[in-house]
Design a protein around this motif. Structure first.
Motif, mmCIF file in Angstrom:
data_model
loop_
_atom_site.group_PDB
_atom_site.id
_atom_site.type_symbol
_atom_site.label_atom_id
_atom_site.label_comp_id
_atom_site.label_asym_id
_atom_site.label_seq_id
_atom_site.Cartn_x
_atom_site.Cartn_y
_atom_site.Cartn_z
ATOM 1 N N THR A 1 50.974 -7.016 4.053
ATOM 2 C CA THR A 1 49.847 -7.509 3.262
ATOM 3 C C THR A 1 49.810 -9.028 3.266
ATOM 4 N N ILE B 1 45.505 -5.415 3.799
ATOM 5 C CA ILE B 1 46.655 -4.525 3.950
ATOM 6 C C ILE B 1 46.561 -3.913 5.343
ATOM 7 N N ARG C 1 42.169 -9.973 -0.025
ATOM 8 C CA ARG C 1 43.472 -9.369 0.243
ATOM 9 C C ARG C 1 43.349 -8.370 1.378
#
Length: 886
Positions: free
Chosen positions: A481, A491, A489
């Motif tokens: 991540t 991942i 963000r």
């Protein structure tokens, strides 16, 4: 358990609200054998997750039944136990694995399937073997099961669209067994089907030489086949009778109409289409894809505001298929009007031919689908089962060569030969909703403190091993991540098992808090308009770019990309282009607004809409944000400037998370996300997206009548001042699992369906948010069973509050939840959505393992205390959709 018709499945999807360049994957991971008794076994090794799907395909279905619904009834009775495993043992063992299981009855086959952690492969094989011989089919068991299956029939007969589609299929397949009533009828179940017919049907068709066993997942092929030989090899084969002949009679033009309770009018035009065995089948598949292309003239009816939805669906069989044009329109539009528009599209294609570019694009997508199949274990098992058991192929990839050789001339020939209006069938279901609601008391009529006995039988040693060695499974997903400078963000979970990449993105948002006063519905209208292209490409040009790389994109506050890994850069560029730079064309805005208005006008009196709104009114005080919803006035008042302003405030990187799973490295993903999403900037302060806590609701009740429904859908709900971070979260999840987890082995399923036959389905859920939660129990029943079922639910909850759970029942619930951990990760999309959900809730990405440890450590007293503290069995709000209590 269910019966399957593609058209009925289509109707269900429509009612809920309305997805290639590549090469076929070689069968290097496929191991095959045929046992001496004729059982064909195919093992496909796919190590995507420590999960396996077993799918036993018996080549018998409604085609072979002498009575309507007999094949479907046999499917149900396959869960009622055999000479080696009782019904109680079967249901308990199934629950212990934590996996998914089901069965479905089709025209050509009946399937029984398990998706379980790979470590429980032997359990799934033993359970399947137990019912491959010596099924009981006792009359007293059928008497018990019949009530449940009759409610299933009643449920489907309550749906006008399902009734309409079944009438269409009977007319299309006249003269063939394909038109048999797969579901069955109340008459056949109540007066004609009995133990003798059931056991005769089973003994006639359920033999190893009439079955294909498909096993897909993270297993060793050779040891798997050895287990299959050991468990199934001694089952004798049998001579099979002749199958019914397929001798289609000429179709006759007719009109079928129904009155529905839906918020839209559904229109269908039915034709005959080539079957699997036809040399024209491959061309018919490409023709269907062309008709469904978002660059095609049929979809243009939706894009230009003439329909809410348009599409083409085929219902395929070996000798003959059905082809069906569908459209959903606002109730104010006459069905004949949209039918004429669709006819003009078809006749235009027949006259001038379909665009060759659409044929090439459709072939690319079909070829690419061979790669996408391998990023979902269960879906791959279904694909192999259909290819082998129905289509008569050696693998799903066998069609790829045929698709590659389809020409535009062949597609045009199929459309001209088969889409003949002279003999077609027109059908439509028009809504007729009163918009009425009746109020009442939510309290059950009287107390019922009886708890039906649960018969616990000793399990075989191989099943007890599950409980004896219960532990938290190892973490098999290892995400990387990172966060961009703009707050987005990301991942990433690399996997090379499929040459594909899936991206799932979500912007934290809550329209009831964020939409300005008087603009309710602006978010939905914006999301629709965003699908009309980017500032770089208009709608058609944008779709053409996606077709070149066989990619699928969705935009909005939830956005996605499915793309072959060698085209991921271009796919991500196109996704970012439409998500971050939507065209929002001024010329199309009035069209989209009018579509939304038509949908709202149709929905405002629809029973399901009224039931949802009434539930919120009874649960929360006046003025709570959850009671906000779009109205005709709010939609009419919207301007394009309102949409642009809402986009600027709600679409922001610092509230966004992206999860990427597939054939891509974390470094490559970071480079691409920074390149295409790095310049995205947030404007203004972060909006509030979390709803505040509210006081507990008092009991209340309402009934929402529904045109044509004879079965009732009941929702019991109550608010809870409970947040996601509460330490009793694990105890409530275990309590919920005891109530309805594991389907057959759950407390409510056992008491309400197995013992009393009051309901066909029952489910429960704790919907837990940051500051508030709702506990819901839903069930479907006949009207006279609404109150008795609620009384039993209250009694079962009070039992949980007053007495600690038995150690065995709690251990079983723990086993089920632990088994779910790998099962939820058996697809790229499943992994992406799981991690995305954790990130959006502010939880660790290994929350599943953290929760598993907490659940494993929870005691019976802790579950009892949590249920006593948070659940108020006398304070349920009850909303019934359909006939009220009798």
């Amino acid at each position: 358990m269910r019966f399957t018709r593609p058209l009925v499945a289509f109707a269900a999807a429509l009612a809920l609200g309305f997805a290639l360049v590549g090469q076929a994957r070689a069968d290097s991971n496929v191991t095959r054998t045929t046992l001496s008794n004729g059982l064909r076994v195919v093992v496909v090794r796919d190590t995507l997750a420590p999960v396996v799907t077993t799918m036993m395909n018996y080549k018998v279905g409604s085609n072979e039944e002498p009575l309507d619904g007999l094949a479907h009834a046999t499917e149900h009775m396959m869960f009622r136990g055999s000479k080696t495993i009782s019904a109680n043992q079967l249901t308990e063992i199934i629950g212990l694995t934590g996996g998914d299981f089901d069965a479905d009855t089709q025209a050509e086959m009946t399937q029984y399937f398990f998706t379980v952690p790979s470590q429980y492969l032997n359990v799934a094989l033993r359970l399947e073997a137990s019912r491959a011989r010596g099924l009981l089919m006792a009359q007293n068991q059928w008497n018990q099961e019949r009530g449940a299956i009759e409610q299933e029939v009643t449920q489907d007969n309550s749906n006008a669209i399902s009734r309409m589609l079944m009438k269409i299929q009977k007319a299309v397949y006249v003269g063939t067994p394909y038109g048999n009533n797969t579901l069955g009828t109340i008459k056949t179940f109540s007066t004609q089907i009995n133990h003798k017919q059931l056991i005769d049907f089973y003994n006639t068709w359920y033999h190893p030489n009439n079955a294909i066993f498909v096993i897909v997942g993270d297993v060793d092929p050779h040891s798997t086949i050895a287990m299959v030989k050991k468990l199934f090899g001694s089952i004798p084969s049998a001579k099979l009778p002749a199958r019914p002949k397929v001798a289609p009679k000429p179709m006759k033009a007719q009109v079928i109409s129904e009155t529905s309770d839906q918020p839209y009018t559904l229109v269908a035009q039915a034709f005959r289409f080539p079957g699997y065995d036809s040399k024209e089948y491959a061309a018919s598949v490409i023709a269907s894809d062309v008709l469904n292309s978002q660059r095609g003239a049929l979809f243009a009816l939706t894009a230009n505001g003439k329909a809410l939805f348009t599409g083409f669906q085929s219902d395929n069989h070996p000798k003959l298929s059905g082809g069906f044009l569908f459209a959903a329109v606002a109730p104010t539009t006459k069905p004949q009007t949209i039918a004429a528009e669709m006819k003009a599209v078809i006749e235009g294609y027949k006259k001038t031919g379909v665009p060759a570019a659409l044929v090439r694009a459709s072939i690319r997508r079909e070829v690419a689908q061979a790669s996408f199949q391998y990023n979902n274990i269960a879906n791959l098992a279904f694909a192999w089962s259909t290819a082998l058991a129905v289509q008569g192929l050696r693998s799903p990839n066998e069609m790829i060569s045929a698709y590659k050789h389809v020409t535009t001339a062949e597609v045009n020939r199929v459309l001209r030969r088969y889409l003949t209006y002279k003999t077609s069938i027109l059908a439509y279901a028009v809504p007729s909703n009163s918009g009425k609601i009746s109020m009442g008391t939510g309290a059950p009529a009287k107390e019922n403190n009886s708890i039906p006995p649960t018969k616990h039988e000793a399990l075989p040693a191989w099943a007890n091993d599950i409980l004896a060695h219960l532990k938290v499974p190892p973490q098999t997903v290892h995400p990387t991540t990172f966060t961009l400078s703009n707050g987005l963000r990301v991942i990433v979970v690399p996997s090379k098992l499929s040459k594909t990449v899936v991206l799932r993105g979500s912007i934290d948002n809550n329209p009831v808090l964020q939409e300005p006063k008087g603009q309710s519905g602006v978010g939905d209208v914006l999301a629709t308009l965003m699908g009309y292209g980017s500032t770089t490409y208009d709608r058609l040009a944008y779709q053409a770019q996606l077709d070149k790389i066989a990619a699928s994109v969705n935009v909005g506050t939830d956005f996605s990309l499915d793309v072959l890994s060698d085209r991921v850069a271009r796919g991500m560029q196109l996704l970012a282009d439409e998500e971050l730079h939507p065209l929002l064309p001024a010329a199309i805005f009035p069209v989209v607004r009018q579509q939304a208005l038509g949908a709202i006008l149709g929905a405002e009196n629809a029973p399901d809409t009224l039931a949802r709104e009434q539930l919120q009114k009874l649960l929360y005080p006046a003025g709570d944000p959850t009671q906000r919803h779009a109205t005709p006035a709010s939609i009419r008042a919207l301007t394009l400037a309102d949409l642009r302003n809402y986009y600027q405030s709600a679409y922001r990187p610092d509230l966004t998370t992206i999860a990427i799973v597939g054939d891509i490295t974390p470094l490559r993903a970071k480079i691409l996300v920074e390149r295409y999403f790095g310049m995205w900037k947030a404007v203004g302060p972060k909006p509030k997206t979390d709803l505040a806590a509210q006081p507990n609701n008092p009991p209340a009740a309402a009934v929402v009548p529904a045109t044509g429904r004879v079965q009732s859908s009941t929702t019991l709900a109550q608010t809870m001042a409970f947040g996601r971070s509460n330490p009793e979260y694990a105890a409530l999840q275990l309590a919920n699992t005891v109530l309805t987890g594991g389907f057959y082995s759950s407390m409510l399923y056992h008491d309400l369906r197995e013992i009393h036959g009051w309901v066909y389905y029952v489910g429960s859920q704790f919907n837990i948010e940051k500051h508030r939660s709702v506990f819901t129990i839903s069930y479907g029943s006949n009207p006279q069973n609404i109150v008795p079922a609620q009384q039993q639910i209250v009694a079962d909850i009070e039992q949980l509050q007053q007495h600690p759970l038995g150690a065995h029942r709690l251990l079983r619930a723990k086993a089920l939840l632990l088994g779910l951990i790998p099962v939820r990760q058996q697809s790229y999309g499943g992994v992406a959505n799981l991690l995305l959900g954790y990130a959006q809730e502010g939880l660790p990405l290994d929350e599943n393992i953290i929760e598993a440890r907490q659940e494993l450590a929870t005691t019976p007293a802790q579950v009892q205390a949590a249920v006593a503290k948070w659940v108020r069995p006398k304070d349920f709000v009850r909303v019934v959709t359909g006939p009220g209590p009798r």
